[in-house]
Design an enzyme around this catalytic site. Sequence first.
Site: not given
Length: 246
Positions: A98, A101, A118, A129, A154, A192
């Site tokens: 998740q 870094d 993430h 693009c 773009c 987590s």
Amino acid sequence: MTTILKDYVDQAKRVVVFTGAGISTESGIPDFRSPGGLWTQNKPIYFQDFMASEAMRVEAWQRKFNMDDTFTNAQPNAGHMAIARLVQSGKVTSVITQNIDNLHQDSGIPDERIVELHGNTTYAKCLDCSTRHEIEFVRAGFEQAGTPPPCSKCGGILKTATISFGQSMPEEEMLRAEAATLACDLFIAIGSSLVVYPAAGFPIIAKQNGAALIIINREETELDEIADLVLNTEAGPTLSALLPHN
């Protein structure tokens, strides 16, 4: 308890490691959600607001640049390095994270073994693009004009390659994470809180598919009751104990 953890790892053939902010706090990177964390100081900028408002894009990039020293000076800690050793040994097949870094890559784990749910804050992507842009390019343009520059290819909007609130989860990464989870016989969730879905669903999927589930986190989680082993310890010392000569 680390002896029991080592027994689980030794007996497993395909281990998936799942990491959250708790492993990187040991490298000096603050946890966004904890009291005093970044999201208690600044309200998150939602993706639709980022897209709709140049002022919000300026604010988002200013916050990013203010945080850059924290991220760029951070180094992989003992926990990251222990996971890298387990990947190199062939014991760990995938690292689902998740975190944004880049510390798993910095520890030596190949990109193809890492699933970033993430995204990654160490570079930017064009939202039109998908061309990659380095942060230095964006910062130079920002400091010159006071606004983030457009995509050099773009002309589209540039954003850090992270998943913001309100932004769709990356389909390819979600599929990779699911495939790795269904193929493992041991799933280790590290650092987590296991409250952010859909990411927190992977430990449940692993357990329901017959894999053993281990949770290593300083505090209790909502999934502790279904885990085979829970260790409320620091990730670095705990994981280092799995390696030879420790």
